[in-house]
Design a protein around this motif. Structure first.
Motif, PDB file in Angstrom:
ATOM      1  N   ALA A 167      -8.966   0.879   0.087  1.00  0.00           N
ATOM      2  CA  ALA A 167      -8.365   0.546   1.292  1.00  0.00           C
ATOM      3  C   ALA A 167      -7.204  -0.464   1.070  1.00  0.00           C
ATOM      4  O   ALA A 167      -6.129  -0.533   1.891  1.00  0.00           O
ATOM      5  CB  ALA A 167      -9.288  -0.142   2.404  1.00  0.00           C
ATOM      6  N   ASP A 168      -7.237  -1.405  -0.171  1.00  0.00           N
ATOM      7  CA  ASP A 168      -6.073  -2.320  -0.358  1.00  0.00           C
ATOM      8  C   ASP A 168      -4.941  -1.998  -1.081  1.00  0.00           C
ATOM      9  O   ASP A 168      -3.855  -2.624  -1.232  1.00  0.00           O
ATOM     10  CB  ASP A 168      -6.841  -3.713  -0.990  1.00  0.00           C
ATOM     11  CG  ASP A 168      -7.271  -3.005  -2.539  1.00  0.00           C
ATOM     12  OD1 ASP A 168      -7.667  -1.883  -2.693  1.00  0.00           O
ATOM     13  OD2 ASP A 168      -7.140  -3.898  -3.458  1.00  0.00           O
ATOM     14  N   ARG A 193       1.006   5.360   0.632  1.00  0.00           N
ATOM     15  CA  ARG A 193       0.482   6.462   1.105  1.00  0.00           C
ATOM     16  C   ARG A 193      -0.321   7.578   0.635  1.00  0.00           C
ATOM     17  O   ARG A 193       0.274   8.117  -0.353  1.00  0.00           O
ATOM     18  CB  ARG A 193       1.391   7.228   2.137  1.00  0.00           C
ATOM     19  CG  ARG A 193       2.504   7.989   1.732  1.00  0.00           C
ATOM     20  CD  ARG A 193       3.613   8.240   2.707  1.00  0.00           C
ATOM     21  NE  ARG A 193       3.287   9.003   3.801  1.00  0.00           N
ATOM     22  CZ  ARG A 193       3.303  10.486   3.725  1.00  0.00           C
ATOM     23  NH1 ARG A 193       3.821  11.016   2.631  1.00  0.00           N
ATOM     24  NH2 ARG A 193       2.774  11.126   4.711  1.00  0.00           N
ATOM     25  N   TYR A 253      -3.890   1.668  -0.608  1.00  0.00           N
ATOM     26  CA  TYR A 253      -3.322   3.060  -0.092  1.00  0.00           C
ATOM     27  C   TYR A 253      -3.660   3.206   1.245  1.00  0.00           C
ATOM     28  O   TYR A 253      -4.820   2.493   1.901  1.00  0.00           O
ATOM     29  CB  TYR A 253      -4.339   4.290  -0.775  1.00  0.00           C
ATOM     30  CG  TYR A 253      -3.849   4.311  -2.188  1.00  0.00           C
ATOM     31  CD1 TYR A 253      -2.382   4.995  -2.660  1.00  0.00           C
ATOM     32  CD2 TYR A 253      -4.451   3.619  -3.158  1.00  0.00           C
ATOM     33  CE1 TYR A 253      -2.114   5.066  -3.895  1.00  0.00           C
ATOM     34  CE2 TYR A 253      -4.043   3.816  -4.513  1.00  0.00           C
ATOM     35  CZ  TYR A 253      -3.059   4.466  -4.954  1.00  0.00           C
ATOM     36  OH  TYR A 253      -2.426   4.387  -6.194  1.00  0.00           O
ATOM     37  N   ARG A 254      -2.810   3.799   2.141  1.00  0.00           N
ATOM     38  CA  ARG A 254      -3.122   4.303   3.562  1.00  0.00           C
ATOM     39  C   ARG A 254      -3.217   5.726   3.596  1.00  0.00           C
ATOM     40  O   ARG A 254      -2.331   6.603   3.030  1.00  0.00           O
ATOM     41  CB  ARG A 254      -1.884   3.626   4.333  1.00  0.00           C
ATOM     42  CG  ARG A 254      -1.928   2.061   4.329  1.00  0.00           C
ATOM     43  CD  ARG A 254      -2.895   1.443   5.001  1.00  0.00           C
ATOM     44  NE  ARG A 254      -2.936  -0.051   5.226  1.00  0.00           N
ATOM     45  CZ  ARG A 254      -3.317  -0.786   4.173  1.00  0.00           C
ATOM     46  NH1 ARG A 254      -4.173  -0.307   3.286  1.00  0.00           N
ATOM     47  NH2 ARG A 254      -3.361  -1.915   4.526  1.00  0.00           N
ATOM     48  N   ALA A 309      -2.330   8.827   5.406  1.00  0.00           N
ATOM     49  CA  ALA A 309      -1.093   9.558   6.674  1.00  0.00           C
ATOM     50  C   ALA A 309      -1.563  10.803   6.846  1.00  0.00           C
ATOM     51  O   ALA A 309      -1.439  11.681   6.136  1.00  0.00           O
ATOM     52  CB  ALA A 309       0.250   9.288   5.997  1.00  0.00           C
ATOM     53  N   PRO A 349       0.832  -1.184  -0.071  1.00  0.00           N
ATOM     54  CA  PRO A 349      -0.127   0.036  -0.023  1.00  0.00           C
ATOM     55  C   PRO A 349       0.997   1.163   0.042  1.00  0.00           C
ATOM     56  O   PRO A 349       1.948   1.320   0.682  1.00  0.00           O
ATOM     57  CB  PRO A 349      -0.853  -0.061   1.377  1.00  0.00           C
ATOM     58  CG  PRO A 349      -0.891  -1.467   1.464  1.00  0.00           C
ATOM     59  CD  PRO A 349       0.403  -1.882   1.245  1.00  0.00           C
TER      60      PRO A 349
END
Length: 250
Positions: free
Chosen positions: A238-239, A79, A241-242, A244, A77
């Motif tokens: 959601a799978d 950010r 990227y995260r 931050a 993933p």
């Protein structure tokens, strides 16, 4: 609940999941057939089918018409930055991040007026049916769809001003704070709520996602002296990227 208490289909799915995560079943490898799963684990066809459905719902495998079920490639993933710092350029957070060396982001957008829905009206402190400017964005990373965003601004605030269209005019492409400052509206607060839900069919189609996959939704509202001046929903796979956060400490 102990391992032995799990339904048979979850035990089978769990064992296959471990093989995928460990690399025993590498990306693009074909998942054992339903008959093979039935024989190897001593379960019924129904259990074997349900186990495969679990892995598909988790996005670990994908079906290929007329060929079988295969392990999907699992990418690390990336950010997506959400920052409390305002760049001197006035650029939006995405544009600021993409200005960094090595970034390959592009975006497209379109704006049009509409009547505020009950939900949008509540977020902006308006009455349902009040006119708002809706702007939709599709952001890409190296050509791959990565994020959707839909924003709404009250026409009563921005109408007939140089910032009525967020992506056009002298401040087109600048962030909300800078655009509002140009019409003497001082943004002093922003609220973001992050949630997760199954992606809508049209969202996943635009983001090249898998049906049933989960998306992160960042619901953001900018305020000026307690008045909401812009609200938006940012939709992120959601799978892949995260989110931050980089926030100043006072």
């Amino acid at each position: 609940m102990t391992f032995g208490d799990q339904p048979a289909y979850l035990r089978v799915a769990g064992d296959l999941r471990r093989k995928i995560v460990s690399g025993s079943l590498p990306p693009h490898a074909r998942l054992p057939s339903q008959a093979r799963i039935r024989e190897e684990y001593g379960v019924s066809d129904t259990v074997a089918l349900e186990a495969r459905k679990v892995l598909m719902a988790e996005g670990l495998v994908e079906g290929r018409s007329g060929s079988g079920t295969y392990v999907r490639e699992r990418r690390v993933p990336r950010r997506v930055a959400r920052s409390g710092y305002r760049p001197a350029s006035g650029a939006s957070p995405f544009r600021q991040e993409q200005a960094e060396e090595g970034a390959r982001g592009t975006w497209e957008s379109g704006s049009e007026q509409e009547d505020a829905s009950a939900g949008v009206a509540a977020r902006l402190g308006l009455q349902p049916g009040d006119r708002v400017m809706r702007t939709r964005y599709l952001f890409r990373d190296a050509g791959e769809p990565m994020m959707l965003s839909t924003s709404w601004e009250p026409i009563a605030l921005t109408g007939r001003t140089p910032v009525m269209l967020p992506e056009e005019g002298p401040l087109g492409g600048c962030g909300v704070v800078e655009r509002m400052a140009a019409i003497d509206v001082v943004v002093d607060n922003v609220v973001e709520e992050v949630g997760a839900r199954p992606g809508l069919a049209e969202e996943l189609m635009a983001l090249s996602g898998v049906p049933g996959h989960v998306v992160l939704v960042v619901s953001r509202t900018f305020y000026a002296s307690g008045r909401a001046v812009e609200t938006a929903d940012v939709v992120i796979p959601a799978d892949r990227y995260r989110v931050a956060y980089h926030l100043p400490v006072r």
